[in-house]
Design a protein around this motif. Structure first.
Motif, PDB file in Angstrom:
ATOM      1  N   MET A 196      47.882  32.670  11.209  1.00 44.87           N
ATOM      2  CA  MET A 196      47.761  34.134  11.775  1.00 44.87           C
ATOM      3  C   MET A 196      47.478  34.872  10.417  1.00 44.87           C
ATOM      4  O   MET A 196      48.093  34.901   9.321  1.00 44.87           O
ATOM      5  N   ILE A 197      46.340  35.854  10.431  1.00 42.75           N
ATOM      6  CA  ILE A 197      46.088  36.590   9.193  1.00 42.75           C
ATOM      7  C   ILE A 197      46.731  37.609   9.466  1.00 42.75           C
ATOM      8  O   ILE A 197      47.130  38.557  10.569  1.00 42.75           O
ATOM      9  N   THR A 198      47.248  38.086   7.919  1.00 40.02           N
ATOM     10  CA  THR A 198      48.078  39.375   7.914  1.00 40.02           C
ATOM     11  C   THR A 198      47.231  40.556   7.848  1.00 40.02           C
ATOM     12  O   THR A 198      46.060  40.519   7.626  1.00 40.02           O
ATOM     13  N   GLN A 199      47.631  41.928   8.307  1.00 35.94           N
ATOM     14  CA  GLN A 199      46.970  43.197   7.873  1.00 35.94           C
ATOM     15  C   GLN A 199      46.558  43.284   6.509  1.00 35.94           C
ATOM     16  O   GLN A 199      45.481  43.704   6.156  1.00 35.94           O
ATOM     17  N   ARG A 200      47.297  42.840   5.531  1.00 36.87           N
ATOM     18  CA  ARG A 200      46.740  42.831   4.132  1.00 36.87           C
ATOM     19  C   ARG A 200      45.826  41.915   3.858  1.00 36.87           C
ATOM     20  O   ARG A 200      44.782  42.425   2.908  1.00 36.87           O
ATOM     21  N   GLU A 201      45.688  40.956   4.341  1.00 45.47           N
ATOM     22  CA  GLU A 201      44.549  39.681   4.178  1.00 45.47           C
ATOM     23  C   GLU A 201      43.337  40.364   4.743  1.00 45.47           C
ATOM     24  O   GLU A 201      42.234  40.323   4.234  1.00 45.47           O
ATOM     25  N   ARG A 202      43.511  41.025   5.937  1.00 47.01           N
ATOM     26  CA  ARG A 202      42.348  41.724   6.773  1.00 47.01           C
ATOM     27  C   ARG A 202      41.869  42.908   5.897  1.00 47.01           C
ATOM     28  O   ARG A 202      40.424  43.019   5.655  1.00 47.01           O
ATOM     29  N   LEU A 203      42.735  43.539   5.241  1.00 50.14           N
ATOM     30  CA  LEU A 203      42.292  44.635   4.333  1.00 50.14           C
ATOM     31  C   LEU A 203      41.483  44.375   3.136  1.00 50.14           C
ATOM     32  O   LEU A 203      40.579  44.552   2.771  1.00 50.14           O
ATOM     33  N   GLN A 204      42.067  43.142   2.746  1.00 50.10           N
ATOM     34  CA  GLN A 204      41.317  42.658   1.501  1.00 50.10           C
ATOM     35  C   GLN A 204      39.761  42.144   1.751  1.00 50.10           C
ATOM     36  O   GLN A 204      39.055  42.138   0.833  1.00 50.10           O
ATOM     37  N   TRP A 205      40.080  41.499   2.962  1.00 53.30           N
ATOM     38  CA  TRP A 205      38.588  40.749   3.170  1.00 53.30           C
ATOM     39  C   TRP A 205      37.536  42.108   3.486  1.00 53.30           C
ATOM     40  O   TRP A 205      36.495  42.133   3.110  1.00 53.30           O
ATOM     41  N   TYR A 206      38.003  43.238   4.052  1.00 58.53           N
ATOM     42  CA  TYR A 206      37.193  44.308   4.183  1.00 58.53           C
ATOM     43  C   TYR A 206      36.863  45.011   2.908  1.00 58.53           C
ATOM     44  O   TYR A 206      35.843  45.461   2.548  1.00 58.53           O
ATOM     45  N   LEU A 207      37.829  44.848   1.913  1.00 57.38           N
ATOM     46  CA  LEU A 207      37.568  45.598   0.686  1.00 57.38           C
ATOM     47  C   LEU A 207      36.601  44.812   0.049  1.00 57.38           C
ATOM     48  O   LEU A 207      35.704  45.147  -0.798  1.00 57.38           O
ATOM     49  N   ASP A 208      36.699  43.278  -0.233  1.00 59.44           N
ATOM     50  CA  ASP A 208      35.604  42.627  -0.530  1.00 59.44           C
ATOM     51  C   ASP A 208      34.134  42.765  -0.053  1.00 59.44           C
ATOM     52  O   ASP A 208      33.068  42.950  -0.711  1.00 59.44           O
ATOM     53  N   ALA A 209      34.134  42.884   1.219  1.00 63.16           N
ATOM     54  CA  ALA A 209      33.099  42.855   2.029  1.00 63.16           C
ATOM     55  C   ALA A 209      32.455  44.513   1.888  1.00 63.16           C
ATOM     56  O   ALA A 209      31.137  44.269   1.412  1.00 63.16           O
ATOM     57  N   GLU A 210      32.986  45.332   1.447  1.00 61.70           N
ATOM     58  CA  GLU A 210      32.698  46.782   0.958  1.00 61.70           C
ATOM     59  C   GLU A 210      31.814  46.495  -0.438  1.00 61.70           C
ATOM     60  O   GLU A 210      30.683  47.011  -0.638  1.00 61.70           O
ATOM     61  N   LYS A 211      32.483  45.998  -1.343  1.00 59.41           N
ATOM     62  CA  LYS A 211      31.833  45.706  -2.634  1.00 59.41           C
ATOM     63  C   LYS A 211      30.593  45.055  -2.519  1.00 59.41           C
ATOM     64  O   LYS A 211      29.683  45.142  -3.237  1.00 59.41           O
ATOM     65  N   LYS A 212      30.471  43.861  -1.430  1.00 66.97           N
ATOM     66  CA  LYS A 212      29.460  42.851  -1.458  1.00 66.97           C
ATOM     67  C   LYS A 212      28.470  43.938  -0.893  1.00 66.97           C
ATOM     68  O   LYS A 212      27.114  43.772  -1.471  1.00 66.97           O
ATOM     69  N   ILE A 213      28.516  44.507   0.161  1.00 65.56           N
ATOM     70  CA  ILE A 213      27.674  45.548   0.645  1.00 65.56           C
ATOM     71  C   ILE A 213      27.057  46.539  -0.157  1.00 65.56           C
ATOM     72  O   ILE A 213      25.772  46.816  -0.282  1.00 65.56           O
ATOM     73  N   LEU A 214      27.875  47.076  -1.129  1.00 68.88           N
ATOM     74  CA  LEU A 214      27.273  48.195  -2.020  1.00 68.88           C
ATOM     75  C   LEU A 214      26.523  47.371  -3.271  1.00 68.88           C
ATOM     76  O   LEU A 214      25.732  47.961  -3.604  1.00 68.88           O
ATOM     77  N   MET A 215      26.680  45.930  -3.349  1.00 63.97           N
ATOM     78  CA  MET A 215      25.955  45.310  -4.349  1.00 63.97           C
ATOM     79  C   MET A 215      24.679  44.654  -3.514  1.00 63.97           C
ATOM     80  O   MET A 215      23.974  43.739  -3.990  1.00 63.97           O
ATOM     81  N   GLN A 216      24.252  45.397  -2.282  1.00 61.25           N
ATOM     82  CA  GLN A 216      23.231  44.770  -1.454  1.00 61.25           C
ATOM     83  C   GLN A 216      23.204  43.544  -1.183  1.00 61.25           C
ATOM     84  O   GLN A 216      22.197  42.832  -0.684  1.00 61.25           O
ATOM     85  N   GLN A 217      24.438  42.908  -0.846  1.00 65.62           N
ATOM     86  CA  GLN A 217      24.682  41.719  -0.396  1.00 65.62           C
ATOM     87  C   GLN A 217      24.959  41.643   1.105  1.00 65.62           C
ATOM     88  O   GLN A 217      25.709  42.463   1.377  1.00 65.62           O
ATOM     89  N   ALA A 218      24.405  40.780   2.027  1.00 60.09           N
ATOM     90  CA  ALA A 218      24.960  40.667   3.339  1.00 60.09           C
ATOM     91  C   ALA A 218      26.273  39.944   3.529  1.00 60.09           C
ATOM     92  O   ALA A 218      26.214  39.044   2.830  1.00 60.09           O
ATOM     93  N   ILE A 219      26.920  40.306   4.388  1.00 61.05           N
ATOM     94  CA  ILE A 219      28.294  39.510   4.749  1.00 61.05           C
ATOM     95  C   ILE A 219      28.001  39.245   6.024  1.00 61.05           C
ATOM     96  O   ILE A 219      27.683  39.896   6.975  1.00 61.05           O
ATOM     97  N   GLU A 220      28.600  37.919   6.295  1.00 55.72           N
ATOM     98  CA  GLU A 220      28.753  37.344   7.940  1.00 55.72           C
ATOM     99  C   GLU A 220      30.024  37.224   8.239  1.00 55.72           C
ATOM    100  O   GLU A 220      31.128  36.713   7.294  1.00 55.72           O
TER     101      GLU A 220
END
Length: 69
Positions: free
Chosen positions: A1-25
């Protein structure tokens, strides 16, 4: 089971990648691009609030404390 903190980290990483013009799946196969940035940021805020409430004992804990006083 994924914790809230792990989900938050995934979204923070996704935000960084999006800002660097990278697509996330996502695990569901959905592609997140710059157009998804607002949704990603809303989810980051929601998860931060959830984690903050958990750290404070949540609403039930607050109600119990008020009842005991």
């Amino acid at each position: 089971m994924i914790t809230q903190r792990e989900r938050l980290q995934w979204y923070l990483d996704a935000e960084k990648k999006i800002l660097m013009q990278q697509a996330i799946e996502t695990a569901e196969g959905e592609k997140l691009t710059f157009a998804s940035l607002a949704t990603v940021r809303r989810e980051i805020e929601r998860l931060q609030q959830l984690i903050s409430r958990e750290n404070q004992g949540g609403r039930r804990s607050m109600i119990r404390r008020n009842y005991l006083e």
